[in-house]
Design a protein around this motif. Structure first.
Motif, PDB file in Angstrom:
ATOM      1  N   ILE A 172      24.694   9.943   5.746  1.00 11.45           N
ATOM      2  CA  ILE A 172      25.849   9.024   5.805  1.00 11.45           C
ATOM      3  C   ILE A 172      26.714   9.487   7.060  1.00 11.45           C
ATOM      4  N   PHE A 173      26.833   8.522   8.065  1.00 13.64           N
ATOM      5  CA  PHE A 173      27.758   8.798   9.137  1.00 13.64           C
ATOM      6  C   PHE A 173      28.934   7.718   9.256  1.00 13.64           C
ATOM      7  N   THR A 174      30.452   8.421   9.094  1.00 15.86           N
ATOM      8  CA  THR A 174      31.275   7.400   9.014  1.00 15.86           C
ATOM      9  C   THR A 174      31.799   7.321  10.394  1.00 15.86           C
ATOM     10  N   TYR A 175      32.268   5.989  10.680  1.00 15.14           N
ATOM     11  CA  TYR A 175      32.411   5.609  11.945  1.00 15.14           C
ATOM     12  C   TYR A 175      33.887   4.977  12.202  1.00 15.14           C
ATOM     13  N   ASP A 176      34.424   4.466  11.191  1.00 18.68           N
ATOM     14  CA  ASP A 176      35.757   3.828  11.243  1.00 18.68           C
ATOM     15  C   ASP A 176      36.668   3.637  10.036  1.00 18.68           C
ATOM     16  N   VAL A 177      37.884   3.740  10.185  1.00 23.29           N
ATOM     17  CA  VAL A 177      38.909   3.662   8.935  1.00 23.29           C
ATOM     18  C   VAL A 177      39.806   2.557   9.526  1.00 23.29           C
ATOM     19  N   ASN A 178      39.995   1.719   8.895  1.00 28.98           N
ATOM     20  CA  ASN A 178      40.824   0.399   8.965  1.00 28.98           C
ATOM     21  C   ASN A 178      42.042   0.487   8.018  1.00 28.98           C
ATOM     22  N   THR A 179      43.320   0.569   8.609  1.00 25.91           N
ATOM     23  CA  THR A 179      44.219   0.842   7.789  1.00 25.91           C
ATOM     24  C   THR A 179      45.079  -0.437   7.748  1.00 25.91           C
ATOM     25  N   ASN A 180      44.363  -1.449   8.206  1.00 23.41           N
ATOM     26  CA  ASN A 180      45.266  -2.964   8.041  1.00 23.41           C
ATOM     27  C   ASN A 180      43.906  -3.798   7.418  1.00 23.41           C
ATOM     28  N   THR A 181      43.435  -3.080   6.311  1.00 22.84           N
ATOM     29  CA  THR A 181      42.204  -3.894   5.855  1.00 22.84           C
ATOM     30  C   THR A 181      42.289  -5.170   5.528  1.00 22.84           C
ATOM     31  N   ASN A 182      41.172  -6.296   5.746  1.00 22.04           N
ATOM     32  CA  ASN A 182      41.234  -7.467   5.245  1.00 22.04           C
ATOM     33  C   ASN A 182      40.053  -7.538   4.407  1.00 22.04           C
ATOM     34  N   TYR A 183      39.609  -8.744   3.682  1.00 21.64           N
ATOM     35  CA  TYR A 183      38.625  -8.735   2.609  1.00 21.64           C
ATOM     36  C   TYR A 183      38.045 -10.382   2.813  1.00 21.64           C
ATOM     37  N   ASN A 184      36.795 -10.328   2.557  1.00 15.93           N
ATOM     38  CA  ASN A 184      35.977 -11.348   3.016  1.00 15.93           C
ATOM     39  C   ASN A 184      35.942 -12.309   1.592  1.00 15.93           C
ATOM     40  N   PRO A 185      36.578 -13.441   1.819  1.00 13.62           N
ATOM     41  CA  PRO A 185      36.901 -14.326   0.643  1.00 13.62           C
ATOM     42  C   PRO A 185      35.737 -14.765  -0.205  1.00 13.62           C
ATOM     43  N   ASP A 186      34.453 -15.273   0.400  1.00 14.58           N
ATOM     44  CA  ASP A 186      33.217 -15.546  -0.080  1.00 14.58           C
ATOM     45  C   ASP A 186      32.527 -14.388  -0.674  1.00 14.58           C
ATOM     46  N   ALA A 187      32.417 -13.373  -0.439  1.00 15.78           N
ATOM     47  CA  ALA A 187      31.923 -12.256  -1.174  1.00 15.78           C
ATOM     48  C   ALA A 187      32.892 -11.771  -2.158  1.00 15.78           C
ATOM     49  N   GLU A 188      34.175 -12.129  -2.023  1.00 15.58           N
ATOM     50  CA  GLU A 188      34.863 -11.674  -3.400  1.00 15.58           C
ATOM     51  C   GLU A 188      34.822 -12.847  -4.503  1.00 15.58           C
ATOM     52  N   GLU A 189      34.854 -14.045  -3.946  1.00 20.28           N
ATOM     53  CA  GLU A 189      34.580 -14.841  -4.992  1.00 20.28           C
ATOM     54  C   GLU A 189      33.322 -14.802  -5.853  1.00 20.28           C
ATOM     55  N   LYS A 190      32.396 -14.613  -5.126  1.00 19.26           N
ATOM     56  CA  LYS A 190      30.785 -14.237  -5.826  1.00 19.26           C
ATOM     57  C   LYS A 190      31.014 -13.080  -6.599  1.00 19.26           C
ATOM     58  N   ALA A 191      31.504 -11.984  -6.386  1.00 19.07           N
ATOM     59  CA  ALA A 191      31.692 -11.029  -7.235  1.00 19.07           C
ATOM     60  C   ALA A 191      32.827 -11.047  -8.355  1.00 19.07           C
ATOM     61  N   GLY A 192      33.647 -11.757  -7.962  1.00 17.16           N
ATOM     62  CA  GLY A 192      34.910 -11.892  -9.117  1.00 17.16           C
ATOM     63  C   GLY A 192      36.002 -10.866  -8.758  1.00 17.16           C
ATOM     64  N   LYS A 193      35.929  -9.963  -7.653  1.00 19.84           N
ATOM     65  CA  LYS A 193      36.898  -8.822  -7.224  1.00 19.84           C
ATOM     66  C   LYS A 193      37.679  -9.419  -5.977  1.00 19.84           C
ATOM     67  N   PHE A 194      38.987  -9.011  -6.163  1.00 23.68           N
ATOM     68  CA  PHE A 194      39.991  -9.506  -5.195  1.00 23.68           C
ATOM     69  C   PHE A 194      40.971  -8.612  -4.798  1.00 23.68           C
ATOM     70  N   GLY A 195      40.747  -8.154  -3.375  1.00 23.81           N
ATOM     71  CA  GLY A 195      41.435  -6.993  -2.725  1.00 23.81           C
ATOM     72  C   GLY A 195      43.003  -7.319  -2.554  1.00 23.81           C
ATOM     73  N   MET A 196      43.264  -8.575  -1.967  1.00 20.14           N
ATOM     74  CA  MET A 196      44.490  -8.901  -1.950  1.00 20.14           C
ATOM     75  C   MET A 196      45.476  -8.965  -3.113  1.00 20.14           C
ATOM     76  N   LEU A 197      44.685  -9.241  -4.102  1.00 21.22           N
ATOM     77  CA  LEU A 197      45.394  -9.630  -5.635  1.00 21.22           C
ATOM     78  C   LEU A 197      45.802  -7.992  -6.179  1.00 21.22           C
ATOM     79  N   GLU A 198      44.938  -7.198  -5.863  1.00 21.25           N
ATOM     80  CA  GLU A 198      45.092  -5.643  -6.404  1.00 21.25           C
ATOM     81  C   GLU A 198      46.133  -5.219  -5.432  1.00 21.25           C
ATOM     82  N   LEU A 199      46.003  -5.607  -4.355  1.00 24.20           N
ATOM     83  CA  LEU A 199      47.099  -5.085  -3.351  1.00 24.20           C
ATOM     84  C   LEU A 199      48.335  -5.288  -3.773  1.00 24.20           C
TER      85      LEU A 199
END
Length: 318
Positions: A273-300
């Motif tokens: 594993i090579f880590t190359y980016d840290v995003n501290t203003n992270t966004n979430y993809n709505p289509d992927a979240e809807e399919k998985a039933g997990k919602f980052g902005m709601l948890e935030l």
């Protein structure tokens, strides 16, 4: 009344969070820092201050938004306000060089990288990767700005010396060894309250424009790396993801006073594993979240509400 204060410069990325705050009935106010002012002689209001300043603000005409935000955060921290993703988070958001040093300090492996300014220095840096595929990117970027992939030294040199070369906003270009993923993907791990929330597989066969937000999917810079051979989602949440890297990431976030982040890595054919980016203003993809039933902005939003309750309790006791 105490509120949740959102520090940002992009309404398109913030509206998904404010909708969740409204759903939960949480009071909030936005500090849009596209053009900001901080009266340092005054006392900040009480509440929770969440910093979402972006390294890519200059691409939206907000060149100095991070600089004025540093002043705002210094003012808030001077008065002991509850600040989430404060000054240290913003430092790392604006510099991949600082990110890599902090990641290495935490025992996390990053790709071989050389930082350079000026065409002569860049060409010298490229020579260190001769015989390998090379990536160039901006030190201060976001949204994959300035990312280019080259098969060899000569094509990279021609780019650096040519009219198409894109000067980074801070003048620092990174030259980096390209880590080949066997399935042309990277993994982005999302964290809320410093704890792992989920991992998302991101298909990179079409390019390096990897921002999950809907607003990034149309009309942004695009760096092709090959033809897309089949129809598949660009973002897909990985069910049951579990890897020792999660523990290292969580400790890294604690050490650097970051509460909310998306951290990206690539795994090579040997499984490294090579880590190359840290995003501290992270966004979430709505289509992927809807399919998985997990919602980052709601948890935030729930996390911000919990922090606001703690501030109110502390004030009631004082």
């Amino acid at each position: 009344m105490e509120k949740i204060y959102i520090i940002h410069e992009n309404n398109e990325w913030t509206v998904h969070l404010t909708k969740r705050l409204e759903e939960l009935g949480l009071p909030y106010e936005e500090y849009h820092m596209g053009e900001g002012m901080v009266d340092l002689s005054t006392i900040p209001p009480q509440g929770v201050f969440y910093n979402r300043m972006s390294a890519s603000s200059h691409s939206r005409g907000h060149r100095y938004a991070p600089e004025i935000t540093f002043g705002l955060l210094a003012w808030l921290e001077r008065h002991d306000r509850k600040v989430l993703n404060g000054s240290r988070a913003l430092q790392l958001e604006l510099s991949k060089v600082l990110q890599y040093m902090a990641l290495n300090q935490a025992g996390i492996c990053t790709p071989k990288t050389i930082a350079a300014t000026g065409s002569e220095q860049l060409i010298e840096a490229l020579k260190a990767f001769d015989g390998k595929q090379i990536i160039t990117k901006h030190n201060r970027a976001g949204k994959g700005l300035g990312v280019q992939l080259f098969d060899n030294f000569y094509s990279a040199r021609d780019y650096v010396l040519g009219e198409q070369f894109e000067e980074p906003v801070d003048g620092i270009t990174l030259v980096q060894e390209y880590i080949q993923s066997p399935d042309s993907s990277i993994t982005r791990c999302e964290f809320v309250d410093g704890k792992f929330h989920y991992a998302v597989r991101v298909d990179t066969s079409g390019g390096f424009e990897l921002c999950p937000a809907e607003a990034c999917q149309i009309g942004d810079l695009f760096c092709p790396v090959g033809e897309v051979k089949e129809e598949k989602p660009m973002f897909e949440i990985i069910e049951g993801f579990n890897d020792p890297i999660i523990g290292l990431y969580e400790q890294f976030l604690i050490e650097n006073h970051i509460q909310v982040a998306g951290i990206e890595f690539v795994r090579n054919s040997e499984g490294e594993i090579f880590t190359y980016d840290v995003n501290t203003n992270t966004n979430y993809n709505p289509d992927a979240e809807e399919k998985a039933g997990k919602f980052g902005m709601l948890e935030l939003a729930k996390f911000l509400g919990k922090e606001l309750d703690q501030v109110r309790s502390s004030l009631a006791l004082s």
